[in-house]
Design a protein around this motif. Structure first.
Motif, PDB file in Angstrom:
ATOM      1  N   THR A  17      -8.510  26.835  22.611  1.00  0.00           N
ATOM      2  CA  THR A  17      -9.496  26.046  23.276  1.00  0.00           C
ATOM      3  C   THR A  17      -8.751  25.073  24.506  1.00  0.00           C
ATOM      4  OG1 THR A  17      -9.235  24.338  21.585  1.00  0.00           O
ATOM      5  CG2 THR A  17     -11.123  25.753  21.424  1.00  0.00           C
ATOM      6  N   GLY A  18      -7.570  24.671  24.437  1.00  0.00           N
ATOM      7  CA  GLY A  18      -7.136  24.008  25.343  1.00  0.00           C
ATOM      8  C   GLY A  18      -6.738  25.111  26.663  1.00  0.00           C
ATOM      9  N   GLN A  19      -6.112  26.163  26.381  1.00  0.00           N
ATOM     10  CA  GLN A  19      -5.989  27.234  27.167  1.00  0.00           C
ATOM     11  C   GLN A  19      -7.336  27.534  28.234  1.00  0.00           C
ATOM     12  OE1 GLN A  19      -2.982  28.008  28.091  1.00  0.00           O
ATOM     13  NE2 GLN A  19      -3.856  29.511  29.952  1.00  0.00           N
ATOM     14  N   LEU A  20      -8.336  27.677  27.362  1.00  0.00           N
ATOM     15  CA  LEU A  20      -9.622  28.022  27.865  1.00  0.00           C
ATOM     16  C   LEU A  20     -10.056  26.921  28.874  1.00  0.00           C
ATOM     17  CD1 LEU A  20     -11.863  30.032  28.151  1.00  0.00           C
ATOM     18  CD2 LEU A  20     -12.938  29.110  26.249  1.00  0.00           C
ATOM     19  N   LYS A  21      -9.762  25.694  28.438  1.00  0.00           N
ATOM     20  CA  LYS A  21      -9.995  24.558  29.318  1.00  0.00           C
ATOM     21  C   LYS A  21      -9.357  24.518  30.555  1.00  0.00           C
ATOM     22  CE  LYS A  21      -8.250  20.622  28.380  1.00  0.00           C
ATOM     23  NZ  LYS A  21      -7.584  20.241  29.646  1.00  0.00           N
ATOM     24  N   GLU A  22      -7.927  25.030  30.439  1.00  0.00           N
ATOM     25  CA  GLU A  22      -7.237  25.082  31.669  1.00  0.00           C
ATOM     26  C   GLU A  22      -7.827  26.185  32.597  1.00  0.00           C
ATOM     27  OE1 GLU A  22      -4.615  23.211  32.607  1.00  0.00           O
ATOM     28  OE2 GLU A  22      -4.868  21.920  30.635  1.00  0.00           O
ATOM     29  N   LEU A  23      -8.234  27.356  32.004  1.00  0.00           N
ATOM     30  CA  LEU A  23      -8.661  28.383  32.828  1.00  0.00           C
ATOM     31  C   LEU A  23      -9.918  28.090  33.518  1.00  0.00           C
ATOM     32  CD1 LEU A  23      -8.125  31.365  30.420  1.00  0.00           C
ATOM     33  CD2 LEU A  23      -6.802  30.867  32.414  1.00  0.00           C
ATOM     34  N   MET A  24     -10.674  27.133  32.874  1.00  0.00           N
ATOM     35  CA  MET A  24     -11.983  26.792  33.642  1.00  0.00           C
ATOM     36  C   MET A  24     -11.716  25.864  34.888  1.00  0.00           C
ATOM     37  SD  MET A  24     -14.648  26.073  30.471  1.00  0.00           S
ATOM     38  CE  MET A  24     -15.895  25.661  31.411  1.00  0.00           C
ATOM     39  N   GLY A  25     -10.562  24.913  34.451  1.00  0.00           N
ATOM     40  CA  GLY A  25     -10.042  24.190  35.644  1.00  0.00           C
ATOM     41  C   GLY A  25      -9.501  24.970  36.725  1.00  0.00           C
ATOM     42  N   SER A  26      -8.572  25.897  36.571  1.00  0.00           N
ATOM     43  CA  SER A  26      -8.258  26.620  37.767  1.00  0.00           C
ATOM     44  C   SER A  26      -8.748  27.666  38.177  1.00  0.00           C
ATOM     45  CB  SER A  26      -6.652  26.775  37.196  1.00  0.00           C
ATOM     46  OG  SER A  26      -6.712  27.709  36.270  1.00  0.00           O
ATOM     47  N   ARG A  27      -9.527  28.257  37.586  1.00  0.00           N
ATOM     48  CA  ARG A  27     -10.204  29.734  37.759  1.00  0.00           C
ATOM     49  C   ARG A  27     -11.789  29.605  37.631  1.00  0.00           C
ATOM     50  NH1 ARG A  27      -6.557  33.738  38.425  1.00  0.00           N
ATOM     51  NH2 ARG A  27      -4.482  33.044  38.089  1.00  0.00           N
ATOM     52  N   GLY A  28     -12.368  28.658  38.183  1.00  0.00           N
ATOM     53  CA  GLY A  28     -13.949  28.440  37.850  1.00  0.00           C
ATOM     54  C   GLY A  28     -14.775  29.303  38.211  1.00  0.00           C
ATOM     55  N   GLY A  29     -14.396  30.202  39.202  1.00  0.00           N
ATOM     56  CA  GLY A  29     -14.783  31.243  39.843  1.00  0.00           C
ATOM     57  C   GLY A  29     -14.573  32.650  39.317  1.00  0.00           C
ATOM     58  N   ASP A  30     -13.706  32.789  38.761  1.00  0.00           N
ATOM     59  CA  ASP A  30     -13.238  34.224  37.844  1.00  0.00           C
ATOM     60  C   ASP A  30     -14.044  34.287  36.590  1.00  0.00           C
ATOM     61  OD1 ASP A  30     -11.719  34.396  39.853  1.00  0.00           O
ATOM     62  OD2 ASP A  30      -9.593  34.198  38.958  1.00  0.00           O
ATOM     63  N   TRP A  31     -15.438  34.565  36.971  1.00  0.00           N
ATOM     64  CA  TRP A  31     -16.428  34.683  35.771  1.00  0.00           C
ATOM     65  C   TRP A  31     -15.837  35.749  34.641  1.00  0.00           C
ATOM     66  CZ3 TRP A  31     -18.886  30.474  35.385  1.00  0.00           C
ATOM     67  CH2 TRP A  31     -19.372  29.984  36.638  1.00  0.00           C
ATOM     68  N   GLU A  32     -15.153  36.771  35.245  1.00  0.00           N
ATOM     69  CA  GLU A  32     -14.808  37.986  34.283  1.00  0.00           C
ATOM     70  C   GLU A  32     -13.751  37.180  33.460  1.00  0.00           C
ATOM     71  OE1 GLU A  32     -11.947  38.005  37.774  1.00  0.00           O
ATOM     72  OE2 GLU A  32     -14.099  37.628  37.384  1.00  0.00           O
ATOM     73  N   ILE A  33     -12.978  36.453  33.954  1.00  0.00           N
ATOM     74  CA  ILE A  33     -11.594  36.057  33.033  1.00  0.00           C
ATOM     75  C   ILE A  33     -12.222  34.934  31.989  1.00  0.00           C
ATOM     76  CG2 ILE A  33      -9.535  34.495  33.144  1.00  0.00           C
ATOM     77  CD1 ILE A  33      -9.311  37.415  34.086  1.00  0.00           C
ATOM     78  N   LEU A  34     -13.129  34.235  32.604  1.00  0.00           N
ATOM     79  CA  LEU A  34     -13.866  33.263  31.450  1.00  0.00           C
ATOM     80  C   LEU A  34     -14.614  33.835  30.260  1.00  0.00           C
ATOM     81  CD1 LEU A  34     -14.795  30.526  34.078  1.00  0.00           C
ATOM     82  CD2 LEU A  34     -12.840  30.437  32.682  1.00  0.00           C
ATOM     83  N   ALA A  35     -15.232  34.982  30.889  1.00  0.00           N
ATOM     84  CA  ALA A  35     -16.059  35.743  29.752  1.00  0.00           C
ATOM     85  C   ALA A  35     -15.146  36.305  28.925  1.00  0.00           C
ATOM     86  CB  ALA A  35     -17.090  36.707  30.358  1.00  0.00           C
ATOM     87  N   THR A  36     -14.149  36.960  29.265  1.00  0.00           N
ATOM     88  CA  THR A  36     -13.055  37.676  28.328  1.00  0.00           C
ATOM     89  C   THR A  36     -12.587  36.556  27.579  1.00  0.00           C
ATOM     90  OG1 THR A  36     -12.850  39.289  29.990  1.00  0.00           O
ATOM     91  CG2 THR A  36     -11.283  39.245  28.428  1.00  0.00           C
ATOM     92  N   SER A  37     -11.894  35.423  27.985  1.00  0.00           N
ATOM     93  CA  SER A  37     -11.252  34.402  27.280  1.00  0.00           C
ATOM     94  C   SER A  37     -11.997  33.978  26.147  1.00  0.00           C
ATOM     95  CB  SER A  37     -11.015  33.387  28.264  1.00  0.00           C
ATOM     96  OG  SER A  37      -9.981  33.941  29.162  1.00  0.00           O
ATOM     97  N   ALA A  38     -13.434  33.389  26.542  1.00  0.00           N
ATOM     98  CA  ALA A  38     -14.277  32.917  25.638  1.00  0.00           C
ATOM     99  C   ALA A  38     -14.624  34.041  24.500  1.00  0.00           C
ATOM    100  CB  ALA A  38     -15.940  32.895  26.097  1.00  0.00           C
ATOM    101  N   PHE A  39     -14.947  35.273  24.616  1.00  0.00           N
ATOM    102  CA  PHE A  39     -15.016  36.218  23.705  1.00  0.00           C
ATOM    103  C   PHE A  39     -13.953  36.661  22.858  1.00  0.00           C
ATOM    104  CE2 PHE A  39     -15.471  40.341  21.709  1.00  0.00           C
ATOM    105  CZ  PHE A  39     -16.960  40.296  21.295  1.00  0.00           C
ATOM    106  N   VAL A  40     -12.613  36.517  23.388  1.00  0.00           N
ATOM    107  CA  VAL A  40     -11.460  36.551  22.547  1.00  0.00           C
ATOM    108  C   VAL A  40     -11.447  35.194  21.537  1.00  0.00           C
ATOM    109  CG1 VAL A  40      -8.887  36.271  22.514  1.00  0.00           C
ATOM    110  CG2 VAL A  40     -10.218  37.849  24.159  1.00  0.00           C
TER     111      VAL A  40
END
Length: 376
Positions: A327-350
């Protein structure tokens, strides 16, 4: 007529339809997240997940190579390439301005800047020609309206589990969640048996105290408990977060297990005592096997809570890559890669994949454990 034996009340159909609606409301977003995790950024931007199996029309912007990449072909300077950059697609129209990205049909040769001519073919190949040398280090921008066929990729999972650091966070979360689920079950099982079947002074007060602790918000204990950990030398460590999750989960565990154990047949326990069995033998060989539904029910709740937890992990663990949970790593990804929807979607499903597996594997015990003690 609703009360006639063999007929179903209208309320039953309402309940069934409501349950079906709740299942669909939960299933559609989850399935959409799974589909999105296999799509690239352009596809996610162009269309929703429900259109993943159909070609998507989108407008792309491509920066052509600069003057240094021009090639002299018999006195004509040429810059060429492909607007899809190795991908697939079909160009419907193109343009040289963001105001009108579909000004010209594919295959037409049109004037560009500084006397050059631009041709963009349907397969994405473009050719920029000029009778004089190109000037400027940066190439011109080409806008195309294209139709991209549906495609799916595993590259998102490779990036997330590798370069994005979620693989390490996955192991950290497992290191936190498994002990934080097992330890409170072991402690609560002994306490529940004592409160259910052993006679001692103050037992009723202890049961009332356990029920009262169920309504105490854990936020009240975060700072005092962290100070205690620092004073005794635990600090921010895995042992500290295991003990914190154990303390926060014990009231619910003791309450569920005690209610279940109280409902077990008294004759079985009395017969075991007549045969000379000790309390520990009764607990180990009779109570624990019969209490498996309640144990599994609490294990689901505790595992889901610890797996999805962020607040307790931030307070009692740490923010380094060696300790950061998912959850903390996903928060970091949302902060630094807010436009990379494919990364956020994959991270959330994992992140939700393991809780889904745990829930579906043990869900048949959930209702049995929750209803324990409600009827005699």
């Amino acid at each position: 007529m609703d009360n006639i034996v063999g007929t179903k009340s209208r309320l039953v159909w309402v309940v069934n339809l409501s349950a079906l609606a709740l299942v669909l409301l939960w299933l559609f977003p989850t399935f959409g997240l799974l589909v999105s995790s296999f799509r690239d950024r352009d596809q996610i931007t162009a269309s929703g997940w429900w259109k993943a199996m159909f070609p998507a029309e989108q407008t792309l912007q491509y920066r052509a190579p600069g003057a240094g990449d021009a090639v002299d072909e018999n006195g004509v300077f040429v810059i060429s390439g492909n607007v899809f950059e190795g991908g697939r697609g079909s160009v419907k129209s193109f343009g040289t301005s963001a105001r009108d990205p579909g000004a010209f049909p594919a295959g037409e040769t049109v004037p560009a800047d500084d006397g050059a001519d631009l041709t963009v073919l349907q397969n994405g190949d473009f050719r920029l020609t000029s009778a004089t040398e190109f000037e400027g280090r940066r190439g011109m921008r080409i806008f195309v309206t294209s139709v991209t066929p549906p495609r799916f990729t595993f590259e998102n999972y490779g990036r997330v589990l590798g370069a994005e650091g979620l693989g390490r966070a996955f192991l950290n979360t497992m290191t936190v969640s498994i002990p934080a689920t097992v330890i409170p079950i072991l402690v609560a099982a002994f306490a529940a048996y004592a409160l259910a079947w052993m006679e001692f002074p103050g037992r009723a007060l202890l049961v009332a105290g356990v029920v009262g602790l169920l309504v105490v918000p854990l936020q009240l204990a975060l700072i005092p408990l962290l100070k205690l950990h620092n004073e005794i030398g635990l600090g921010k460590s895995y042992l500290g977060i295991w003990l914190a999750h154990t303390g926060f989960g014990l009231p619910l565990a003791v309450y569920l297990l005690r209610n279940y154990m109280v409902g077990l047949p008294r004759e079985i326990i009395e017969s075991a005592r007549v045969d000379g069995a000790t309390d520990f033998q009764i607990f180990l060989k009779i109570i624990l096997p019969l209490s498996f539904p309640a144990l599994a029910s609490f294990a689901i709740f505790q595992f889901l809570w610890t797996w999805n937890d962020l607040l307790v992990a931030l307070v009692f663990l740490g923010n380094t890559q060696d300790q950061l949970v998912m959850t903390g790593q996903l928060k970091e990804l949302m902060g630094s890669r807010g436009g990379d929807w494919e990364i956020l979607a994959t991270s959330a499903f994992v992140t939700i994949a393991v809780p889904l597996v745990v829930f579906f594997a043990m869900q048949k015990y959930l209702v049995r454990g929750l209803l324990a003690g409600s009827v005699k």
